[in-house]
Design a protein around this motif. Structure first.
Motif, PDB file in Angstrom:
ATOM      1  N   GLY A   8      30.381  36.703  36.612  1.00 13.82           N
ATOM      2  CA  GLY A   8      29.121  36.393  37.279  1.00 13.82           C
ATOM      3  C   GLY A   8      29.249  36.323  38.791  1.00 13.82           C
ATOM      4  N   SER A   9      28.745  35.227  39.377  1.00 11.04           N
ATOM      5  CA  SER A   9      28.703  35.090  40.836  1.00 11.04           C
ATOM      6  C   SER A   9      30.083  34.882  41.458  1.00 11.04           C
ATOM      7  CB  SER A   9      27.790  33.933  41.228  1.00 11.04           C
ATOM      8  OG  SER A   9      28.273  32.707  40.690  1.00 11.04           O
ATOM      9  N   GLU A  10      31.095  34.585  40.645  1.00  9.58           N
ATOM     10  CA  GLU A  10      32.452  34.422  41.176  1.00  9.58           C
ATOM     11  C   GLU A  10      33.053  35.761  41.601  1.00  9.58           C
ATOM     12  OE1 GLU A  10      34.756  31.013  38.873  1.00  9.58           O
ATOM     13  OE2 GLU A  10      33.752  32.385  37.479  1.00  9.58           O
ATOM     14  N   SER A  51      36.634  32.958  44.837  1.00  4.02           N
ATOM     15  CA  SER A  51      37.752  32.015  44.796  1.00  4.02           C
ATOM     16  C   SER A  51      38.352  32.119  43.402  1.00  4.02           C
ATOM     17  CB  SER A  51      37.296  30.580  45.077  1.00  4.02           C
ATOM     18  OG  SER A  51      36.399  30.144  44.065  1.00  4.02           O
ATOM     19  N   TYR A  52      39.484  31.461  43.199  1.00  2.00           N
ATOM     20  CA  TYR A  52      40.056  31.465  41.860  1.00  2.00           C
ATOM     21  C   TYR A  52      40.979  30.273  41.686  1.00  2.00           C
ATOM     22  CZ  TYR A  52      43.757  33.862  44.471  1.00  2.00           C
ATOM     23  OH  TYR A  52      44.698  34.201  45.411  1.00  2.00           O
ATOM     24  N   ASP A  53      41.063  29.836  40.450  1.00  2.00           N
ATOM     25  CA  ASP A  53      41.991  28.791  40.065  1.00  2.00           C
ATOM     26  C   ASP A  53      42.514  29.157  38.684  1.00  2.00           C
ATOM     27  OD1 ASP A  53      39.880  28.263  38.371  1.00  2.00           O
ATOM     28  OD2 ASP A  53      39.258  26.434  39.408  1.00  2.00           O
ATOM     29  N   LEU A  54      43.249  28.259  38.069  1.00  2.00           N
ATOM     30  CA  LEU A  54      43.822  28.555  36.761  1.00  2.00           C
ATOM     31  C   LEU A  54      42.747  28.879  35.731  1.00  2.00           C
ATOM     32  CD1 LEU A  54      46.280  28.772  34.920  1.00  2.00           C
ATOM     33  CD2 LEU A  54      46.149  26.291  34.552  1.00  2.00           C
ATOM     34  N   ALA A  55      41.647  28.138  35.764  1.00  2.00           N
ATOM     35  CA  ALA A  55      40.563  28.369  34.812  1.00  2.00           C
ATOM     36  C   ALA A  55      39.961  29.761  34.993  1.00  2.00           C
ATOM     37  CB  ALA A  55      39.483  27.298  34.970  1.00  2.00           C
ATOM     38  N   THR A  56      39.831  30.186  36.260  1.00  2.00           N
ATOM     39  CA  THR A  56      39.290  31.520  36.545  1.00  2.00           C
ATOM     40  C   THR A  56      40.198  32.602  35.993  1.00  2.00           C
ATOM     41  OG1 THR A  56      38.307  30.676  38.595  1.00  2.00           O
ATOM     42  CG2 THR A  56      38.500  33.059  38.376  1.00  2.00           C
ATOM     43  N   LEU A  57      41.493  32.452  36.213  1.00  2.00           N
ATOM     44  CA  LEU A  57      42.448  33.432  35.706  1.00  2.00           C
ATOM     45  C   LEU A  57      42.469  33.427  34.180  1.00  2.00           C
ATOM     46  CD1 LEU A  57      45.390  32.775  38.201  1.00  2.00           C
ATOM     47  CD2 LEU A  57      43.657  34.573  38.323  1.00  2.00           C
ATOM     48  N   VAL A 113      45.596  47.904  33.079  1.00  2.00           N
ATOM     49  CA  VAL A 113      46.583  46.862  33.351  1.00  2.00           C
ATOM     50  C   VAL A 113      45.883  45.649  33.950  1.00  2.00           C
ATOM     51  CG1 VAL A 113      48.435  48.537  33.682  1.00  2.00           C
ATOM     52  CG2 VAL A 113      47.116  47.758  35.650  1.00  2.00           C
ATOM     53  N   VAL A 114      46.540  44.492  33.883  1.00  2.00           N
ATOM     54  CA  VAL A 114      45.959  43.282  34.465  1.00  2.00           C
ATOM     55  C   VAL A 114      45.677  43.545  35.945  1.00  2.00           C
ATOM     56  CG1 VAL A 114      46.363  40.869  35.030  1.00  2.00           C
ATOM     57  CG2 VAL A 114      47.142  41.777  32.837  1.00  2.00           C
ATOM     58  N   PRO A 115      44.455  43.304  36.401  1.00  6.26           N
ATOM     59  CA  PRO A 115      44.107  43.640  37.781  1.00  6.26           C
ATOM     60  C   PRO A 115      44.708  42.679  38.790  1.00  6.26           C
ATOM     61  CG  PRO A 115      42.283  42.493  36.734  1.00  6.26           C
ATOM     62  CD  PRO A 115      43.316  42.745  35.651  1.00  6.26           C
ATOM     63  N   LEU A 116      44.654  43.075  40.048  1.00 10.94           N
ATOM     64  CA  LEU A 116      44.953  42.160  41.143  1.00 10.94           C
ATOM     65  C   LEU A 116      43.742  41.257  41.335  1.00 10.94           C
ATOM     66  CD1 LEU A 116      46.448  44.650  43.778  1.00 10.94           C
ATOM     67  CD2 LEU A 116      47.716  43.047  42.330  1.00 10.94           C
ATOM     68  N   PHE A 117      43.967  39.959  41.465  1.00  9.61           N
ATOM     69  CA  PHE A 117      42.901  39.005  41.754  1.00  9.61           C
ATOM     70  C   PHE A 117      43.062  38.562  43.206  1.00  9.61           C
ATOM     71  CE2 PHE A 117      43.228  38.842  37.197  1.00  9.61           C
ATOM     72  CZ  PHE A 117      41.953  38.538  36.741  1.00  9.61           C
ATOM     73  N   LEU A 118      42.111  38.930  44.059  1.00 12.07           N
ATOM     74  CA  LEU A 118      42.222  38.636  45.481  1.00 12.07           C
ATOM     75  C   LEU A 118      40.871  38.211  46.052  1.00 12.07           C
ATOM     76  CD1 LEU A 118      44.325  41.752  46.557  1.00 12.07           C
ATOM     77  CD2 LEU A 118      45.182  39.421  46.351  1.00 12.07           C
ATOM     78  N   THR A 119      40.914  37.333  47.025  1.00 15.09           N
ATOM     79  CA  THR A 119      39.730  37.028  47.808  1.00 15.09           C
ATOM     80  C   THR A 119      39.736  37.905  49.054  1.00 15.09           C
ATOM     81  OG1 THR A 119      40.800  35.308  49.108  1.00 15.09           O
ATOM     82  CG2 THR A 119      39.798  34.627  47.013  1.00 15.09           C
ATOM     83  N   VAL A 120      38.636  37.912  49.780  1.00 14.57           N
ATOM     84  CA  VAL A 120      38.590  38.661  51.037  1.00 14.57           C
ATOM     85  C   VAL A 120      39.649  38.128  51.997  1.00 14.57           C
ATOM     86  CG1 VAL A 120      37.179  39.196  53.070  1.00 14.57           C
ATOM     87  CG2 VAL A 120      36.160  39.282  50.783  1.00 14.57           C
ATOM     88  N   ASP A 121      39.818  36.816  52.050  1.00 15.24           N
ATOM     89  CA  ASP A 121      40.843  36.225  52.922  1.00 15.24           C
ATOM     90  C   ASP A 121      42.250  36.664  52.500  1.00 15.24           C
ATOM     91  OD1 ASP A 121      38.983  34.957  54.471  1.00 15.24           O
ATOM     92  OD2 ASP A 121      39.173  33.010  53.468  1.00 15.24           O
ATOM     93  N   ASP A 122      42.474  36.742  51.176  1.00 13.26           N
ATOM     94  CA  ASP A 122      43.771  37.226  50.691  1.00 13.26           C
ATOM     95  C   ASP A 122      44.064  38.617  51.228  1.00 13.26           C
ATOM     96  OD1 ASP A 122      44.348  34.998  49.134  1.00 13.26           O
ATOM     97  OD2 ASP A 122      43.420  35.835  47.333  1.00 13.26           O
TER      98      ASP A 122
END
Length: 250
Positions: free
Chosen positions: A31-33, A63-69, A85-94
Motif C-alpha cells: 500500500g502506501s508504504e 520506511s521499513y522495519d522487521l514487520a515490513t520485511l 529473487v528477493v528484491p532490494l528494500f531501500l528508501t530514497v535516503d538509502d
C-alpha cells in the motif's frame, strides 16, 4: 492504482505478464508504504533467458522495519517459483547514501533499469565514483578467491563446476562494466561485446570466460571430461583479467 500496461522491449510477453501480476501483488501488500518498483538486470539489458535468468527488482519504501520485511514472506513463497529473487528494500535516503559506498552496483542499476510502478529515485541521481576503482578491484579479486574456495568446498565435481561457473560469471559482469568505466570506454550492456572489448583493451585471452558464458546460457554441454578443462580455462582467463585490470587501474 497506477497503470501497469507497460511493455519492455526484448522481454518475452509471458514474462511481462508475470511482472504485471507481481506489481499488483506487491502494491496490494504494501500500500502506501511502497513508493516505487524498479526492474534491473538481464531483463532490462535484453539478455533474459526464460527458465535460466532471474528477475531482479528493487522496492523503494517510505520506511521499513522487521514487520515490513516480514510482510514479504508470502510474496517470496509465491514468486520465487518464477525466478523472482528477493528484491532490494531501500528508501530514497538509502539510495542517496549507499550510492557513495557501492558505486559499482548503483551505477549499474542507474544505467539500465525500468520503472514498473511509482516513483524513480534514480532520476537525476549523481553517483559518487571516488571509490569505484577500489570496489571494482575488490569485486574482481574477490570473485577469483571465492571461486577457488568454493571449488574445494564443492570437491570440484562436474555439478559444482557447472554451478560455480554460472555464479562467477553473473557476479563478474557488473565488475567488467566497471572496468570499462574506469578505462573511459563505452559501457556495453551485452556480455559478448563486453568481453570482446575488454579482451582488446587489456590484451588478454578471455576464451575461457566466453565458454563459461555459453555454459551459463545452456548453449553448450561440455560433459564430464571437458567440464574440468573448461574450469581450468576460466581460471586462467580470470586470473589474467584480474592481473591486467589491476595493472591498468592502479
Amino acid at each position: 492504482m497506477q497503470s501497469v500496461d507497460w511493455t519492455i522491449d526484448g522481454l518475452p510477453e509471458e514474462t511481462q505478464k508475470l511482472l504485471r501480476t507481481y506489481v499488483k501483488d506487491v502494491t496490494k501488500v504494501y500500500g502506501s508504504e511502497l513508493e516505487g518498483i524498479i526492474l534491473y538486470g538481464s531483463a532490462v539489458r535484453g539478455e533474459f533467458l526464460p527458465g535460466r535468468s532471474n528477475l531482479n527488482l528493487l522496492l523503494v519504501m517510505s520506511s521499513y522495519d522487521l514487520a515490513t520485511l516480514k510482510q514479504y514472506d508470502s510474496l517470496h513463497k509465491r514468486w520465487s517459483k518464477d525466478q523472482v529473487v528477493v528484491p532490494l528494500f531501500l528508501t530514497v535516503d538509502d539510495i542517496q547514501s549507499a550510492s557513495k559506498a557501492f558505486p559499482l552496483e548503483y551505477q549499474d542499476i542507474h544505467d539500465c533499469r525500468r520503472l514498473l510502478w511509482g516513483q524513480d529515485p534514480f532520476v537525476g541521481l549523481k553517483i559518487d565514483t571516488r571509490y569505484l576503482a577500489a570496489e571494482v578491484l575488490q569485486a574482481l579479486r574477490g570473485n577469483l578467491l571465492r571461486l577457488r574456495q568454493r571449488l574445494v568446498e564443492g570437491r570440484s565435481t562436474e555439478e559444482a563446476i557447472t554451478i560455480l561457473l554460472a555464479l562467477s560469471m553473473t557476479a563478474l559482469l557488473p565488475a567488467l562494466r566497471g572496468v570499462q568505466r574506469l578505462l573511459d570506454r563505452p559501457v556495453l550492456a551485452h556480455a559478448e561485446p563486453l568481453l570482446k572489448d575488454l579482451e582488446a583493451a587489456l590484451a588478454v585471452d578471455l576464451t575461457g570466460l566466453r565458454d563459461a558464458l555459453l555454459l551459463k546460457r545452456g548453449q553448450i554441454s561440455p560433459g564430464q571430461k571437458e567440464t574440468p578443462r573448461l574450469m581450468d580455462r576460466y581460471l586462467e582467463g580470470l586470473t589474467r583479467l584480474v592481473t591486467a585490470a589491476e595493472a591498468r587501474i592502479t
